[in-house]
Design a protein around this motif. Structure first.
Motif, PDB file in Angstrom:
ATOM      1  N   VAL A  39     -12.675   9.277  -8.418  1.00  0.00           N
ATOM      2  CA  VAL A  39     -13.613   8.590  -9.314  1.00  0.00           C
ATOM      3  C   VAL A  39     -14.631   9.585  -9.858  1.00  0.00           C
ATOM      4  O   VAL A  39     -14.925   9.615 -11.058  1.00  0.00           O
ATOM      5  CB  VAL A  39     -14.311   7.424  -8.585  1.00  0.00           C
ATOM      6  CG1 VAL A  39     -15.476   6.892  -9.423  1.00  0.00           C
ATOM      7  CG2 VAL A  39     -13.321   6.308  -8.296  1.00  0.00           C
ATOM      8  N   GLU A  68     -11.937   4.702 -12.372  1.00  0.00           N
ATOM      9  CA  GLU A  68     -13.256   4.110 -12.495  1.00  0.00           C
ATOM     10  C   GLU A  68     -13.318   2.849 -11.645  1.00  0.00           C
ATOM     11  O   GLU A  68     -12.294   2.212 -11.370  1.00  0.00           O
ATOM     12  CB  GLU A  68     -13.588   3.796 -13.949  1.00  0.00           C
ATOM     13  CG  GLU A  68     -12.651   2.816 -14.620  1.00  0.00           C
ATOM     14  CD  GLU A  68     -12.979   2.624 -16.091  1.00  0.00           C
ATOM     15  OE1 GLU A  68     -13.844   3.347 -16.603  1.00  0.00           O
ATOM     16  OE2 GLU A  68     -12.352   1.738 -16.714  1.00  0.00           O
ATOM     17  N   VAL A  93     -10.378   0.157  -7.933  1.00  0.00           N
ATOM     18  CA  VAL A  93     -10.442   1.159  -8.995  1.00  0.00           C
ATOM     19  C   VAL A  93      -9.278   0.952  -9.951  1.00  0.00           C
ATOM     20  O   VAL A  93      -8.271   0.345  -9.598  1.00  0.00           O
ATOM     21  CB  VAL A  93     -10.403   2.600  -8.433  1.00  0.00           C
ATOM     22  CG1 VAL A  93     -11.620   2.903  -7.589  1.00  0.00           C
ATOM     23  CG2 VAL A  93      -9.110   2.842  -7.649  1.00  0.00           C
TER      24      VAL A  93
END
Length: 314
Positions: free
Chosen positions: A58, A64, A70
């Motif tokens: 990340v 993200e 994520v």
């Protein structure tokens, strides 16, 4: 030029991404789940390893945060999209190189590279083509400047093993008719990329080309990847295919000139049959093949050199 494994990742970051790929953690995150605990279970790594690795990925911009875990960002698309070499980028090839370096002690005990499964070879070829396509424009222009300077009046140019044809395309934009000569495996991959452009793709072998058919022949990042005997054979074929008064240019990291020669030596040991050669060695091959007026110049703002030689006018 140079393309093998280039990326903006530090060694430790590259090692982490490579380990995530090799353990299956990356595959789990990309295709199955965005949850660290679920990804750990799928890949077989510990939950701590999954959590720490995902946090790092990340931070590096590959993923993200979303509510349930994520999801991949655009930066990771090159690890998924391998059909179009323009979408791959340099990271997959860098991971392949890291993998080869990890096996370097084994490679150093072999006379020839270990034979890889065809699927892995195809994948790595695509990755390398993606890295070649992603070389920055300034480096490509500087390389082509050095190539073009060897025979500015050339009308028929032959690019040897130029992969996706970054240098071939740049040179074609300057006016000459450019043919890219590649093997069939690479040709099949890059043909859609060259379709409709100014570069003609030809698959086959250099010795099969018509004698005296080209005014300028160039090879980028080619000699150091091949054994000395192969290079002598290539240069004899180059001399035959060159028109009288034509020029040949090899763009290489010469061992006695380039500050990247040690890194190239490691890559050659890990992945191929060659090594970085000295200026005298390359010049000697040219002369032995019947070429003369050999000269060497630095390629602007790169760690590479251009060795140029001419064929006598009849």
């Amino acid at each position: 030029m140079p393309t093998t494994g280039d990326s903006d990742l530090e060694t430790a970051e590259l090692a982490l991404l490579w380990a995530a790929r090799e353990t299956g953690l990356l595959e789990a995150l990309l295709r199955e789940t965005g949850s660290p605990n679920e990804a750990a279970a799928v890949s077989g790594v510990t939950e701590r390893a999954a959590r720490v690795t995902i946090d790092a990925l990340v931070d590096l911009g590959f993923f993200e945060r979303v509510e349930d875990g994520v999801e991949p960002t655009n930066r990771v698309l090159g690890l998924l999209a391998t059909r179009d070499v323009r979408s791959i980028g340099q990271v997959p090839s860098a991971l392949d190189q890291f993998d080869a370096f990890a096996a370097l002690p084994t490679a150093m005990r072999r006379d020839n590279p270990e034979r890889q499964p065809r699927s892995r070879t195809v994948q790595r070829t695509r990755h390398q083509l993606g890295a070649s396509e992603a070389v920055d424009d300034a480096t490509v222009r500087a390389t082509v400047d050095a190539i073009h300077a060897a025979n500015p009046d050339a009308e028929r140019v032959l690019a040897l093993a130029d992969g996706p044809g970054r240098h071939a395309r740049e040179l074609a934009d300057r006016g000459p008719a450019v043919t890219l000569l590649e093997g069939s495996a690479v040709g099949d991959v890059v043909e859609p990329l060259l379709a409709g452009g100014d570069v003609s793709l030809q698959t086959g072998c250099l010795p099969d080309l018509e004698s005296g058919s080209h005014d300028l022949i160039f090879l980028v990042d080619g000699l150091w990847q091949s054994a000395a005997g192969e290079n002598r054979f290539t240069l004899r074929a180059v001399e035959r295919v060159l028109a009288p008064g034509g020029a040949f240019v090899a763009v290489e990291p010469l061992r006695d000139h380039s500050d990247t020669a040690a890194a190239v030596a490691a890559t050659a040991l890990a992945t191929g049959r060659g090594e970085p050669y000295t200026e005298a060695t390359v010049a000697g091959w040219c002369v032995a093949a019947g070429l003369d007026d050999v000269s060497t110049s630095d390629v602007r703002d790169t760690p590479y050199q251009a060795v140029a030689a001419e064929r006598h006018a009849d």
